[in-house]
Design a protein around this motif. Sequence first.
Motif, PDB file in Angstrom:
ATOM      1  N   VAL A  39      -5.438 -42.713  -9.463  1.00  0.00           N
ATOM      2  CA  VAL A  39      -4.392 -42.009  -8.842  1.00  0.00           C
ATOM      3  C   VAL A  39      -3.114 -42.099  -9.901  1.00  0.00           C
ATOM      4  O   VAL A  39      -2.760 -40.827 -10.220  1.00  0.00           O
ATOM      5  N   THR A  40      -2.765 -43.142 -10.189  1.00  0.00           N
ATOM      6  CA  THR A  40      -1.747 -43.250 -11.452  1.00  0.00           C
ATOM      7  C   THR A  40      -1.890 -42.463 -12.786  1.00  0.00           C
ATOM      8  O   THR A  40      -1.286 -41.778 -13.153  1.00  0.00           O
ATOM      9  N   ASP A  41      -3.001 -42.726 -13.240  1.00  0.00           N
ATOM     10  CA  ASP A  41      -3.626 -41.935 -14.436  1.00  0.00           C
ATOM     11  C   ASP A  41      -3.694 -40.492 -14.137  1.00  0.00           C
ATOM     12  O   ASP A  41      -3.312 -39.813 -15.112  1.00  0.00           O
ATOM     13  N   ASN A  86      -2.205 -36.857 -18.353  1.00  0.00           N
ATOM     14  CA  ASN A  86      -2.536 -37.030 -19.852  1.00  0.00           C
ATOM     15  C   ASN A  86      -3.889 -37.351 -20.161  1.00  0.00           C
ATOM     16  O   ASN A  86      -4.089 -38.244 -21.320  1.00  0.00           O
ATOM     17  N   VAL A  87      -4.654 -37.215 -19.284  1.00  0.00           N
ATOM     18  CA  VAL A  87      -6.199 -37.764 -19.210  1.00  0.00           C
ATOM     19  C   VAL A  87      -6.783 -36.390 -19.832  1.00  0.00           C
ATOM     20  O   VAL A  87      -6.572 -35.291 -18.933  1.00  0.00           O
ATOM     21  N   PRO A  88      -7.736 -36.387 -20.748  1.00  0.00           N
ATOM     22  CA  PRO A  88      -8.587 -35.135 -20.856  1.00  0.00           C
ATOM     23  C   PRO A  88      -9.489 -34.900 -19.635  1.00  0.00           C
ATOM     24  O   PRO A  88      -9.814 -35.626 -18.902  1.00  0.00           O
ATOM     25  N   MET A  96     -12.225 -35.772 -14.648  1.00  0.00           N
ATOM     26  CA  MET A  96     -13.052 -35.200 -13.434  1.00  0.00           C
ATOM     27  C   MET A  96     -13.684 -36.570 -13.284  1.00  0.00           C
ATOM     28  O   MET A  96     -14.166 -36.691 -12.009  1.00  0.00           O
ATOM     29  N   GLU A  97     -14.284 -37.477 -14.216  1.00  0.00           N
ATOM     30  CA  GLU A  97     -14.915 -38.645 -13.774  1.00  0.00           C
ATOM     31  C   GLU A  97     -13.986 -39.569 -12.902  1.00  0.00           C
ATOM     32  O   GLU A  97     -14.888 -40.496 -11.893  1.00  0.00           O
ATOM     33  N   LYS A  98     -12.764 -39.713 -13.304  1.00  0.00           N
ATOM     34  CA  LYS A  98     -12.139 -40.763 -12.699  1.00  0.00           C
ATOM     35  C   LYS A  98     -11.804 -40.208 -11.126  1.00  0.00           C
ATOM     36  O   LYS A  98     -11.679 -40.880 -10.095  1.00  0.00           O
ATOM     37  N   GLY A 150     -12.557 -42.078  -8.037  1.00  0.00           N
ATOM     38  CA  GLY A 150     -11.362 -42.267  -6.758  1.00  0.00           C
ATOM     39  C   GLY A 150     -11.934 -41.571  -5.553  1.00  0.00           C
ATOM     40  O   GLY A 150     -11.853 -42.431  -4.416  1.00  0.00           O
ATOM     41  N   VAL A 151     -12.842 -40.698  -5.433  1.00  0.00           N
ATOM     42  CA  VAL A 151     -13.316 -40.195  -4.233  1.00  0.00           C
ATOM     43  C   VAL A 151     -14.299 -41.168  -3.430  1.00  0.00           C
ATOM     44  O   VAL A 151     -14.152 -41.492  -2.213  1.00  0.00           O
TER      45      VAL A 151
END
Length: 79
Positions: A19-21, A26-28, A33-35, A39-40
């Motif tokens: 969530v923080t990231d 600033n994540v590509p 999408m992978e994160k 997370g889900v």
Amino acid sequence: MAEKKKSFEENMADLEQIVTDLEKGNVPLEQAMEKFKSGVALSKSLEKTLSEAESTVTKVMAKDGSESTINDENDKDEN
């Protein structure tokens, strides 16, 4: 060797990091999408664990050995 199953707290920390990231933004896109997918999945797993824990905690053993939930006991008290 099989990977050690993470504890609830470790999974919660992983979810908080995701969530923080994502909030930083600033994540590509592909990585975001992978994160998000991870997370889900973590969220569903944590929710299941909490639900199972709640179910276990709310069960009360009656004197005769039968199980009832706290809500069942409250309903009996009201009648």
